[in-house]
Design a protein around this motif. Structure first.
Motif, PDB file in Angstrom:
ATOM      1  N   ALA A 180       0.818  -1.214   0.000  1.00  0.00           N
ATOM      2  CA  ALA A 180       0.000   0.000   0.000  1.00  0.00           C
ATOM      3  C   ALA A 180       0.851   1.263   0.000  1.00  0.00           C
ATOM      4  O   ALA A 180       0.371   2.345  -0.359  1.00  0.00           O
ATOM      5  N   CYS A 181       2.126   1.151   0.396  1.00  0.00           N
ATOM      6  CA  CYS A 181       3.020   2.313   0.436  1.00  0.00           C
ATOM      7  C   CYS A 181       3.698   2.566  -0.903  1.00  0.00           C
ATOM      8  O   CYS A 181       4.264   3.656  -1.109  1.00  0.00           O
ATOM      9  N   GLY A 182       3.660   1.583  -1.799  1.00  0.00           N
ATOM     10  CA  GLY A 182       4.340   1.771  -3.077  1.00  0.00           C
ATOM     11  C   GLY A 182       5.833   1.995  -2.868  1.00  0.00           C
ATOM     12  O   GLY A 182       6.486   1.277  -2.109  1.00  0.00           O
ATOM     13  N   GLN A 183       6.366   3.024  -3.508  1.00  0.00           N
ATOM     14  CA  GLN A 183       7.784   3.361  -3.391  1.00  0.00           C
ATOM     15  C   GLN A 183       8.044   4.458  -2.361  1.00  0.00           C
ATOM     16  O   GLN A 183       9.170   4.940  -2.231  1.00  0.00           O
ATOM     17  N   ARG A 184       7.012   4.857  -1.641  1.00  0.00           N
ATOM     18  CA  ARG A 184       7.175   5.954  -0.668  1.00  0.00           C
ATOM     19  C   ARG A 184       8.073   5.524   0.482  1.00  0.00           C
ATOM     20  O   ARG A 184       7.930   4.438   1.046  1.00  0.00           O
ATOM     21  N   GLN A 185       8.969   6.400   0.848  1.00  0.00           N
ATOM     22  CA  GLN A 185       9.855   6.139   1.985  1.00  0.00           C
ATOM     23  C   GLN A 185       9.266   6.669   3.296  1.00  0.00           C
ATOM     24  O   GLN A 185       9.708   6.285   4.374  1.00  0.00           O
ATOM     25  N   ASP A 186       8.283   7.581   3.172  1.00  0.00           N
ATOM     26  CA  ASP A 186       7.667   8.141   4.366  1.00  0.00           C
ATOM     27  C   ASP A 186       6.379   7.388   4.704  1.00  0.00           C
ATOM     28  O   ASP A 186       5.342   7.977   4.978  1.00  0.00           O
ATOM     29  N   CYS A 187       6.441   6.055   4.665  1.00  0.00           N
ATOM     30  CA  CYS A 187       5.258   5.230   4.861  1.00  0.00           C
ATOM     31  C   CYS A 187       5.670   3.939   5.542  1.00  0.00           C
ATOM     32  O   CYS A 187       6.735   3.372   5.246  1.00  0.00           O
ATOM     33  N   THR A 188       4.838   3.465   6.478  1.00  0.00           N
ATOM     34  CA  THR A 188       5.144   2.221   7.200  1.00  0.00           C
ATOM     35  C   THR A 188       4.484   1.041   6.513  1.00  0.00           C
ATOM     36  O   THR A 188       5.119   0.233   5.858  1.00  0.00           O
ATOM     37  N   PHE A 189       3.174   0.902   6.629  1.00  0.00           N
ATOM     38  CA  PHE A 189       2.381  -0.130   5.963  1.00  0.00           C
ATOM     39  C   PHE A 189       0.928   0.336   6.002  1.00  0.00           C
ATOM     40  O   PHE A 189       0.587   1.305   6.689  1.00  0.00           O
ATOM     41  N   ASP A 190       0.079  -0.329   5.243  1.00  0.00           N
ATOM     42  CA  ASP A 190      -1.327   0.067   5.155  1.00  0.00           C
ATOM     43  C   ASP A 190      -1.489   1.517   4.711  1.00  0.00           C
ATOM     44  O   ASP A 190      -2.504   2.153   4.985  1.00  0.00           O
ATOM     45  N   GLY A 191      -0.454   2.075   4.056  1.00  0.00           N
ATOM     46  CA  GLY A 191      -0.521   3.447   3.570  1.00  0.00           C
ATOM     47  C   GLY A 191      -0.378   4.500   4.646  1.00  0.00           C
ATOM     48  O   GLY A 191      -0.723   5.668   4.420  1.00  0.00           O
ATOM     49  N   VAL A 192       0.149   4.143   5.817  1.00  0.00           N
ATOM     50  CA  VAL A 192       0.265   5.076   6.944  1.00  0.00           C
ATOM     51  C   VAL A 192       1.535   5.912   6.813  1.00  0.00           C
ATOM     52  O   VAL A 192       2.635   5.371   6.665  1.00  0.00           O
ATOM     53  N   TYR A 193       1.365   7.229   6.897  1.00  0.00           N
ATOM     54  CA  TYR A 193       2.499   8.159   6.804  1.00  0.00           C
ATOM     55  C   TYR A 193       3.335   8.124   8.082  1.00  0.00           C
ATOM     56  O   TYR A 193       2.806   8.042   9.198  1.00  0.00           O
ATOM     57  N   GLN A 194       4.661   8.187   7.913  1.00  0.00           N
ATOM     58  CA  GLN A 194       5.576   8.341   9.052  1.00  0.00           C
ATOM     59  C   GLN A 194       6.831   9.060   8.581  1.00  0.00           C
ATOM     60  O   GLN A 194       7.461   8.633   7.611  1.00  0.00           O
ATOM     61  N   PRO A 195       7.216  10.150   9.235  1.00  0.00           N
ATOM     62  CA  PRO A 195       8.485  10.799   8.884  1.00  0.00           C
ATOM     63  C   PRO A 195       9.646   9.891   9.250  1.00  0.00           C
ATOM     64  O   PRO A 195       9.479   8.952  10.041  1.00  0.00           O
ATOM     65  N   PRO A 196      10.822  10.129   8.701  1.00  0.00           N
ATOM     66  CA  PRO A 196      11.978   9.288   9.033  1.00  0.00           C
ATOM     67  C   PRO A 196      12.249   9.291  10.541  1.00  0.00           C
ATOM     68  O   PRO A 196      12.130  10.321  11.196  1.00  0.00           O
ATOM     69  N   ALA A 244       8.564  -2.149   8.965  1.00  0.00           N
ATOM     70  CA  ALA A 244       7.510  -1.134   9.083  1.00  0.00           C
ATOM     71  C   ALA A 244       8.080   0.228   9.478  1.00  0.00           C
ATOM     72  O   ALA A 244       7.919   1.208   8.752  1.00  0.00           O
ATOM     73  N   TYR A 245       8.742   0.284  10.626  1.00  0.00           N
ATOM     74  CA  TYR A 245       9.252   1.573  11.117  1.00  0.00           C
ATOM     75  C   TYR A 245      10.555   1.994  10.451  1.00  0.00           C
ATOM     76  O   TYR A 245      10.990   3.130  10.601  1.00  0.00           O
ATOM     77  N   LYS A 246      11.219   1.057   9.777  1.00  0.00           N
ATOM     78  CA  LYS A 246      12.417   1.331   8.968  1.00  0.00           C
ATOM     79  C   LYS A 246      13.672   1.646   9.792  1.00  0.00           C
ATOM     80  O   LYS A 246      14.473   2.519   9.423  1.00  0.00           O
ATOM     81  N   PHE A 247      13.840   0.964  10.904  1.00  0.00           N
ATOM     82  CA  PHE A 247      15.154   0.947  11.544  1.00  0.00           C
ATOM     83  C   PHE A 247      16.061   0.075  10.678  1.00  0.00           C
ATOM     84  O   PHE A 247      15.592  -0.822   9.960  1.00  0.00           O
ATOM     85  N   ASN A 248      17.371   0.325  10.752  1.00  0.00           N
ATOM     86  CA  ASN A 248      18.312  -0.465   9.961  1.00  0.00           C
ATOM     87  C   ASN A 248      19.501  -0.888  10.818  1.00  0.00           C
ATOM     88  O   ASN A 248      19.489  -0.719  12.044  1.00  0.00           O
TER      89      ASN A 248
END
Length: 497
Positions: A332-348, A421-425
């Motif tokens: 649902a986020c496509g290629q967006r980097q400011d997204c977790t899952f289910d299309g939910v926005y999240q800043p880095p 989801a939250y994009k920790f690395n």
């Protein structure tokens, strides 16, 4: 003639000294001013009515608050016996009765003279949010019975309500940064509370039974983010990002995982479960999936009915991880980097984070709360998932047998949530601290809730009474003693000459 003059001179001196003594004494007795008394201690109670259990916390703070925010400390914590209040839909009065034991304990630590002024709040979280979605009237009845019980006690009951997920996340964020002195700390040099010059603000990661929350302050470069929660603490304003994911708590995740495995299986009675230990089995009734909006799709009722299904553990770490990832809609986020899952926005993500509640408890069991690298964490989880049920049950005889077979699924779920989801690395993983206490206080949303609510309790002006100023009293006494001594010396001199 000379003797008479000397006599009159000494008499005059003695008289003057005595007069000055009397004046000083009068001043000492009648010089009355307003004197500030020490601040009195106030108390507050907060019930955390979670999805799986309820806890009561008692807090205290001085009445003269710092910039309208009380310096709150934890006095008592008490775990309520039984399940969360959302489980009492068939007998709502028991929800209220379940709180009595902890309430009785709390009243023993609060002075009797203060009890009727103690504000008491009950905040219900994701379990009651789900119940409200499923049956709002049942949720209202449970809250009404809880309120009825609390109103019977000699306290200032302020209400029982269901918190939003964002409130739960934000108050957890407040708790963490308060306990770690991020907002204010005492300065011995200035003898007052000051704001740290370079405040280290932490993010909050909370994992409960029915929901999970992430809250943090985005980096300075992020200015147009959508979900903001505004707070004022110690005279400063804070805007944080916070989001709550309902149905993504630990218990609901396990139910959803089992449902998906059953739905995809070719067998109607025996289903492989890759996250359960080898040789472990669990029998579930398909009707149990209808108790939550998270696992109540109409297609399951039509295709699988109400039969029992046996889940058979396979102990396969990689397949477990793959099955858990299917619970998230990452596409649902496509290629967006400011997204977790289910299309939910999240800043880095930005800064350091404290991960508590089920994040902490699962990693504590696996001995992964000491800052291990992500590679070590992955290796430990993979190895644990391959162990048989016989091996685990003999290695951990004191662990709850209902909880023990679920650690593999829980750990892989935590990895998926934090990394995918939250994009920790690999690098930012080191900024996560798994912690459940700071000092003597528990990390959770209730302390933050109490801190925020102290803004609603009027900041009392320090009590003032009529009394003597200590410095004036000491000076007057010293002057009286001195003048009397001089008067006595003059009298002795008079008698000697």
């Amino acid at each position: 003639m000379m003797f008479a003059n000397k006599k009159h001179f000494i008499t005059a001196i003695v008289g003057a000294l005595i007069a000055f003594s009397i004046i000083a004494l009068v001043l000492c007795l009648v010089r009355i001013e307003d004197v500030t008394l020490p601040a009195t201690v106030k108390y507050g109670m907060v019930f955390d009515a979670g999805s799986s259990h309820t806890s009561l916390f008692v807090y205290e703070w001085d009445s003269d608050k710092e910039n309208d925010t009380g310096m709150v400390s934890q006095t008592l914590s008490c775990d309520v016996q039984g399940q969360g209040i959302s489980s009492y839909t068939n007998d709502p009065p028991k929800a209220g009765d379940s709180l009595r034991e902890c309430l009785d304990k709390a009243l023993k630590v609060v002075p009797a003279a203060k009890q009727r002024d103690v504000p008491v709040y009950l905040g219900a979280t994701a379990g009651m949010r789900l119940l409200r979605e499923q049956n709002s009237s049942a949720a209202d009845r449970v809250l009404a019975e809880v309120a009825k019980t609390l109103q019977e006690y000699p306290v200032a009951f302020k209400g029982a309500r269901i918190l939003t997920g964002e409130e739960e996340g934000a108050y957890g964020w407040i708790t963490i940064n308060y306990l770690l002195d991020s907002f204010t700390k005492y300065s011995p040099k200035s003898h007052t509370w000051v704001r740290p010059e370079a405040a280290d603000i932490f993010g909050a990661l909370d994992l409960g039974g029915a929901s999970t929350q992430i809250s943090f302050m985005p980096g300075s470069s992020v200015i147009n983010w959508k979900e903001a929660f505004k707070l004022t603490l110690y005279g400063y304003n804070y805007n944080i990002y916070t989001h709550s994911y309902l149905c993504y708590g630990q218990n609901e995740m396990l139910k959803r995982l089992a449902k998906e495995l059953i739905t995809e299986s070719s067998s109607s009675t025996r289903v492989d479960h890759p996250c359960y230990p080898k040789d472990y089995t669990e029998t579930v009734s398909l009707s149990s999936f209808r108790t939550s909006p998270c696992t109540n799709p109409s297609d399951m009722r039509l295709t699988l009915g109400d039969r029992n299904v046996t889940l058979e553990g396979r102990g396969n770490a990689s397949k477990c991880l793959d099955a858990i990832k299917k619970l998230f809609n990452f596409s649902a986020c496509g290629q967006r980097q400011d997204c977790t899952f289910d299309g939910v926005y999240q800043p880095p993500i930005s800064g350091r984070f404290i991960a508590f509640s089920a994040f902490y408890y699962n990693f504590k069991f696996l001995n992964l709360t000491k800052g291990q690298s992500l590679a070590t964490v992955r290796e430990t989880i993979e190895h644990f998932c391959t162990r048989s049920w016989e091996d685990l049950s003999s290695s951990y005889p004191e662990e709850n047998p209902d909880r023990l077979p679920k650690y593999c699924a829980n750990a892989n779920y935590i990895l998926t949530l934090l990394l995918d989801a939250y994009k920790f690395n690999e690098t930012s993983w080191n900024n996560i601290i798994f912690q459940m206490k700071a000092g003597s206080a528990s990390v959770g949303w209730t302390l933050g809730y109490m801190l925020n609510l102290t803004n609603m309790i009027p900041a009392e002006a320090p009590a003032r009474v009529k009394g003597h100023i200590p410095s004036l009293w000491a000076a007057a006494i010293a002057f009286i003693v001195l003048t009397l001594a001089l008067g006595l010396a003059a009298l002795l001199l008079f008698l000697w000459v």
